[in-house]
Design an enzyme around this catalytic site. Sequence first.
Site, mmCIF file in Angstrom:
data_model
loop_
_atom_site.group_PDB
_atom_site.id
_atom_site.type_symbol
_atom_site.label_atom_id
_atom_site.label_comp_id
_atom_site.label_asym_id
_atom_site.label_seq_id
_atom_site.Cartn_x
_atom_site.Cartn_y
_atom_site.Cartn_z
ATOM 1 C CE LYS A 191 -3.934 2.173 2.300
ATOM 2 N NZ LYS A 191 -4.941 2.066 3.373
ATOM 3 C CD GLU A 197 8.223 -7.343 6.539
ATOM 4 O OE1 GLU A 197 8.051 -7.633 7.733
ATOM 5 O OE2 GLU A 197 7.885 -6.245 6.043
ATOM 6 N N GLY A 245 -5.382 -2.643 4.093
ATOM 7 C CA GLY A 245 -4.702 -3.787 3.501
ATOM 8 C C GLY A 245 -5.460 -5.082 3.644
ATOM 9 N NE ARG A 246 -7.673 -4.916 9.717
ATOM 10 C CZ ARG A 246 -7.041 -3.772 9.935
ATOM 11 N NH1 ARG A 246 -5.867 -3.533 9.361
ATOM 12 N NH2 ARG A 246 -7.569 -2.850 10.723
ATOM 13 C CD GLU A 331 -3.213 -5.668 10.693
ATOM 14 O OE1 GLU A 331 -2.089 -6.171 10.858
ATOM 15 O OE2 GLU A 331 -3.645 -5.296 9.587
ATOM 16 C CG HIS A 362 -6.382 -37.660 13.682
ATOM 17 N ND1 HIS A 362 -6.593 -38.925 14.191
ATOM 18 C CD2 HIS A 362 -7.329 -37.484 12.716
ATOM 19 C CE1 HIS A 362 -7.603 -39.496 13.550
ATOM 20 N NE2 HIS A 362 -8.067 -38.637 12.654
ATOM 21 C CE LYS A 471 5.745 -1.966 9.550
ATOM 22 N NZ LYS A 471 4.482 -1.885 8.780
#
Length: 514
Positions: A191, A197, A245-246, A331, A362, A471
């Site tokens: 964005k 990253e 963003g999400r 978030e 399991h 960050k």
Amino acid sequence: MSQGFDALQSHATRLRGAPLSDLLAREPERVAAHAVRSGPLYFNFARQSYDASAWQALVEHARQADLAAAFRRLFDGEKVNVTEDRAALHTALRGRHSDTAVAREAHESALQVRGRMADLVAQLEASDITDIVSVGIGGSDLGPRLVADALRDPLPGRFRVHFLSNVDGAAAQRTLAPLDPARTAAILISKTFSTQETLLNGGILRDWLGGSERLYAVSANPERAAATFDIAPGRVLPMWDWVGGRYSLWSAVGLPIALAIGFDRFERLLAGASAFDAHAVNTPLADNIAVRHALTAVWNRNVLGYAAQGVMTYDQRLALLPAYLQQLVMESLGKSVKLDGTPVGVDTVPVWWGGAGTDVQHSFFQALHQGTGIVPLDFVGTVSSDAPYAENHQALLSNLLAQSEALANGQRSDDPHRSYAGGRPSTLILLDALTPEALGGLIAMYEHSVYAQSVLWGINAFDQFGVELGKQLANGLLPALKGETEAKDPVTRALLAEIAARGVSCRLPTLAFL
């Protein structure tokens, strides 16, 4: 307890210890009363631990919070993201549900960019590219990764789409090793285009590809995206600051989705979400699935005090849904202050986690059945399967139904080691089939449930300042890892010394991150 939840507590006290099977026996119409449908999505809340009176109190709680008006403000483009002075118009990306000028303009902008997306998809389809690497993290990765994985065909389609998010260089190495750079293109999604990253991995891709000719970008800062990696403006698609963003997979951030499943199926995904948008904004509170889901979450978190929430997908194609929902829910709702900055006064988001059945039966289901804590669950399954193994699908559905029943009803035994207490609440969600429309509707439902919960708690679902501090510290520690400065924190200094003593060479690039 505050925030208007006091009135609900009396119902919890009255119902304390009442088995879920007793609630079913007392209310003959319970199953039908708590079953709701919207298009290809069916929800059954009959195994939640409220009765009819408690449910009516929850609906009244939603009325007092004026949830219907809150949904209208969202769709109309009012600045519901008050801490950043922005609207949250992700609904405008997939349909037109408001006549306000700001909502109309947002939808028209979305349609224009979608047209550019279609052109880029067609250009790539006409090229000799076989592989696409999508580079992004958080909302720029989790949504596209979920949808591409859920809706891809068993055999590779026109493109093989790969996702690279983690800054760990091993992830890039493993992603790129089997690919041919001459037949690969990459999409850099950020964005702000200042995400550490994505910039680091983008640099790796540019060098690996031998230049920027096969680089594409999606950003709310398209000029920076073009300049940072020398990407031609025609290969840069915009997004907007009114899309978090999400909540962005419906925008040009969905370019990897369109390449993975085809542009027509991407548009069907948006259509399914838009259909649920119409349900969310137009359906009365008592019958509104997103509101019901949100009120159930509030009941379990604030009234019953459950600190975790699970989502179990009984369709392997939805295995990434829990990871996607972790970001969407935690978030958005991981806040401790209200819109005015005062303490919220009640617990907000539980810990969201989950996995895909039957594998999870399991692994951690032992704790869900016989552990001391109670974890409410969302079970998600599909009625029809595209796989040609009917007996397997019947076994899958039988396990889905059995787990919900066993957790709710339990089973008494004279041997305490073989006794199941029951009383574990769950919501059962069935998709008629895993189509783009159904998946779009399901994701939109969770988005609107999150927003409704934020309104009930008086918090902002659309900022995420909590991710910034770590960050910032990480950027500040880069010089310390290189030995150029010294860390201020004594524990961090000791850890840096340990790293240095083991002879780790960091060889970090000198990129500046905002």
